[in-house]
Design a protein around this motif. Structure first.
Motif, PDB file in Angstrom:
ATOM      1  N   VAL A  24       0.858  -1.180   0.000  1.00  0.00           N
ATOM      2  CA  VAL A  24       0.000   0.000   0.000  1.00  0.00           C
ATOM      3  C   VAL A  24       0.898   1.235   0.000  1.00  0.00           C
ATOM      4  N   PRO A  25       0.656   2.210  -0.878  1.00  0.00           N
ATOM      5  CA  PRO A  25       1.480   3.423  -0.889  1.00  0.00           C
ATOM      6  C   PRO A  25       1.536   4.091   0.484  1.00  0.00           C
ATOM      7  N   GLY A  26       2.695   4.676   0.782  1.00  0.00           N
ATOM      8  CA  GLY A  26       2.901   5.261   2.093  1.00  0.00           C
ATOM      9  C   GLY A  26       1.866   6.279   2.492  1.00  0.00           C
ATOM     10  N   ASP A  27       1.350   7.041   1.532  1.00  0.00           N
ATOM     11  CA  ASP A  27       0.363   8.072   1.882  1.00  0.00           C
ATOM     12  C   ASP A  27      -1.050   7.507   1.983  1.00  0.00           C
ATOM     13  N   ALA A  28      -1.262   6.274   1.523  1.00  0.00           N
ATOM     14  CA  ALA A  28      -2.594   5.663   1.587  1.00  0.00           C
ATOM     15  C   ALA A  28      -2.736   4.699   2.758  1.00  0.00           C
ATOM     16  N   ASP A  72       4.565   1.106   1.160  1.00  0.00           N
ATOM     17  CA  ASP A  72       5.487   1.312   0.051  1.00  0.00           C
ATOM     18  C   ASP A  72       5.955   2.756  -0.059  1.00  0.00           C
ATOM     19  N   PHE A  73       7.274   2.918  -0.070  1.00  0.00           N
ATOM     20  CA  PHE A  73       7.870   4.229  -0.307  1.00  0.00           C
ATOM     21  C   PHE A  73       8.706   4.224  -1.592  1.00  0.00           C
ATOM     22  N   GLU A  74       8.483   3.214  -2.426  1.00  0.00           N
ATOM     23  CA  GLU A  74       9.206   3.135  -3.685  1.00  0.00           C
ATOM     24  C   GLU A  74       8.255   3.447  -4.838  1.00  0.00           C
ATOM     25  N   ASP A  75       8.095   2.532  -5.802  1.00  0.00           N
ATOM     26  CA  ASP A  75       7.295   2.834  -6.986  1.00  0.00           C
ATOM     27  C   ASP A  75       5.849   3.196  -6.655  1.00  0.00           C
ATOM     28  N   GLY A  76       5.279   2.556  -5.663  1.00  0.00           N
ATOM     29  CA  GLY A  76       3.889   2.846  -5.311  1.00  0.00           C
ATOM     30  C   GLY A  76       3.698   4.193  -4.657  1.00  0.00           C
ATOM     31  N   TYR A  77       4.792   4.794  -4.239  1.00  0.00           N
ATOM     32  CA  TYR A  77       4.743   6.100  -3.579  1.00  0.00           C
ATOM     33  C   TYR A  77       5.323   7.190  -4.465  1.00  0.00           C
ATOM     34  N   GLY A  78       6.412   6.891  -5.128  1.00  0.00           N
ATOM     35  CA  GLY A  78       7.014   7.856  -6.048  1.00  0.00           C
ATOM     36  C   GLY A  78       7.953   8.820  -5.355  1.00  0.00           C
ATOM     37  N   ASN A  79       8.383   9.813  -6.116  1.00  0.00           N
ATOM     38  CA  ASN A  79       9.283  10.833  -5.583  1.00  0.00           C
ATOM     39  C   ASN A  79       8.479  12.024  -5.089  1.00  0.00           C
ATOM     40  N   ARG A  80       8.662  12.349  -3.845  1.00  0.00           N
ATOM     41  CA  ARG A  80       7.952  13.462  -3.210  1.00  0.00           C
ATOM     42  C   ARG A  80       8.969  14.419  -2.592  1.00  0.00           C
ATOM     43  N   PRO A  81       8.553  15.613  -2.231  1.00  0.00           N
ATOM     44  CA  PRO A  81       9.447  16.504  -1.479  1.00  0.00           C
ATOM     45  C   PRO A  81       9.921  15.817  -0.199  1.00  0.00           C
ATOM     46  N   ASP A  82      11.152  16.104   0.186  1.00  0.00           N
ATOM     47  CA  ASP A  82      11.721  15.424   1.351  1.00  0.00           C
ATOM     48  C   ASP A  82      10.864  15.582   2.598  1.00  0.00           C
ATOM     49  N   ALA A  83      10.364  16.760   2.827  1.00  0.00           N
ATOM     50  CA  ALA A  83       9.566  16.992   4.032  1.00  0.00           C
ATOM     51  C   ALA A  83       8.308  16.126   4.020  1.00  0.00           C
ATOM     52  N   GLU A  84       7.730  15.947   2.849  1.00  0.00           N
ATOM     53  CA  GLU A  84       6.519  15.130   2.745  1.00  0.00           C
ATOM     54  C   GLU A  84       6.814  13.663   3.025  1.00  0.00           C
ATOM     55  N   GLU A  85       7.918  13.131   2.469  1.00  0.00           N
ATOM     56  CA  GLU A  85       8.246  11.730   2.728  1.00  0.00           C
ATOM     57  C   GLU A  85       8.691  11.528   4.169  1.00  0.00           C
ATOM     58  N   ASP A  86       9.410  12.513   4.720  1.00  0.00           N
ATOM     59  CA  ASP A  86       9.774  12.429   6.138  1.00  0.00           C
ATOM     60  C   ASP A  86       8.527  12.232   7.001  1.00  0.00           C
ATOM     61  N   GLU A  87       7.540  13.053   6.752  1.00  0.00           N
ATOM     62  CA  GLU A  87       6.310  12.993   7.550  1.00  0.00           C
ATOM     63  C   GLU A  87       5.568  11.682   7.330  1.00  0.00           C
TER      64      GLU A  87
END
Length: 434
Positions: free
Chosen positions: A51-55, A115-130
């Motif tokens: 599951v994507p990290g933001d979902a 998932d923080f790879e293909d299912g998540y994609g490239n995001r701003p660092d602050a967003e992925e940190d959170e």
């Protein structure tokens, strides 16, 4: 030869010969034990859901189970309808259908990867940190509340230069969050994707060792899966099987080899329409993975299908038939785990797994009972086959396809007996009951 006659036993070799051979092979004995410890004897999940990290949410397993049950209600509301879709025997379908529904209600997801790879994609660092910190908090809460999948973790970005620092930081944030929330859960699983060189695996092992040291954890506490998604991971530039070297580069931390269906196929130039887990290129890669992992304690997982069971009923049924067929095919080839990308895949994942074990249960149990009791039969089994039969029954028990009472009744063996036959090198027995 007359009964009661005692044969005269004579040898020609001096004892020193045996001692010399033993001393000469001692390093080989140690190497065999180190490199090939055998199966760990722990439960292997039948699938991995990612599951994507933001979902991701703390109730993701329950939400997936509810959506899977809703799909059954809409597209196969009873055993007869599921039997018609999948071509199951009606009597078997009744048993399987009930077990599938019970599984989706009780434990819909066995292994979950945020998932923080293909299912998540490239995001701003602050967003992925959170998102990484949030994932750690939610995973810790889910385990505390008993709502987590038995196995849960993250798939970070790979060790390639462009995303290496980002992947390391995400992993650090996630593991630190878990430690600060009470410690690492027993079911923690990490996945390293897009591995090309053994040195990348060694770097991951070094990273985890540094984290253990920083947080006072036992060395080797944290393991990880290696995702095979590049041709170079199967055949290195020097012609060797790189995946075998990757297992060794992990320094005992490798827990699994997971096949990446679409990245690997694309790497070989397979057209999108033919990228599937039953493509000849996929069969070759997984066969190499299987041989490389055999005896090491590292388990192999199949990939996924990207054909989702969504839309009108006829389209859902087509997707179900495809997924069911691919899962049964994988099980027959001893790939006991695969990846599921949608809640609608859960009904056919469990239908395929349960049918596989239900169909072969009685014969496997009877064969093992005869072996254990030194009784005759139509098959002459050896200790290696007894290990396979026991492993088959144990996997069926672990996923819910089989019940302990029926296994004990048919095989005459308790779970401890099965574990002894399945892992004789871990304190169990290889020989039949005397």
């Amino acid at each position: 030869m007359g009964q009661g006659r005692q044969e005269r036993v004579v040898t020609s070799l001096a004892g020193a010969v045996t001692e010399e051979i033993g001393a000469g092979l001692a390093p080989v004995d140690a190497e065999l034990e180190r490199r090939y410890p055998g199966d760990p004897g722990t439960r292997q999940p039948v699938h991995t859901v990612y599951v994507p990290g933001d979902a991701f949410a703390a109730d993701t397993p329950r939400a997936w189970g509810d959506r899977a049950l809703a799909a059954l209600d809409e597209h196969a509301p009873d055993a007869a309808s599921l039997a018609a879709v999948l071509g199951l025997d009606r009597a078997l379908a009744e048993d399987v259908y009930g077990r599938v529904r019970a599984k989706l209600e009780r434990e819909p997801v066995e292994d979950l990867r945020v998932d923080f790879e293909d299912g998540y994609g490239n995001r701003p660092d602050a967003e992925e940190d959170e998102a990484a910190a949030r994932a750690a908090r939610l995973v810790a809460e889910a385990y505390a509340e008993g709502a987590a999948a038995p196995y849960t973790g993250i798939r970070m970005k790979c060790m390639e230069a462009a995303v290496r620092d980002r992947g390391i930081r995400t992993l650090d944030i996630f593991l630190t969050g878990l430690m600060d929330a009470g410690g690492l859960p027993d079911g923690l699983v990490l996945t390293l994707p897009k591995v090309t060189y053994p040195e990348q695996v060694a770097a991951m092992a070094r990273l985890l060792g540094a984290f253990e040291e920083a947080r006072g954890l036992e060395p080797g506490r944290i393991g990880f899966e290696i995702q095979i998604e590049t041709s170079q991971s199967i055949l290195a530039a020097d012609g060797t099987a790189a995946v075998a070297r990757m297992i060794q580069a992990a320094g005992g931390r490798a827990t699994g080899l997971h096949y990446g269906t679409f990245d690997y196929s694309a790497c070989l130039g397979v057209s999108a329409a033919y990228q599937a887990s039953d493509h000849p290129a996929a069969d070759h890669a997984k066969a190499v993975m299987q041989v490389a992992a055999a005896g090491t304690g590292v388990r192999v997982s199949d990939g996924s299908t990207n054909v989702l069971p969504v839309g009108p009923t006829d389209r859902v049924h087509d997707a179900w038939r495809l997924h069911y067929g691919l899962t049964r095919r994988a099980l027959a080839r001893a790939y006991y785990q695969g990846w599921d990308l949608h809640p609608g895949h859960l009904p056919t994942r469990y239908a395929a797994v349960f049918a596989f074990y239900r169909e072969g249960f009685e014969r496997a149990a009877v064969r093992l009972a005869r072996y254990a009791g030194r009784a005759g039969g139509d098959v002459l089994d050896e200790p290696a086959t007894a290990r396979a039969l026991s492993g088959y029954l144990l996997r069926g028990l672990d996923c819910g396809a089989l019940d302990a009472a029926e296994v004990s009744r048919t095989a005459g063996l308790a779970r401890a007996d099965l574990e002894g036959f399945a892992s004789p090198g871990r304190g169990g027995r290889a020989d039949p009951v005397r």
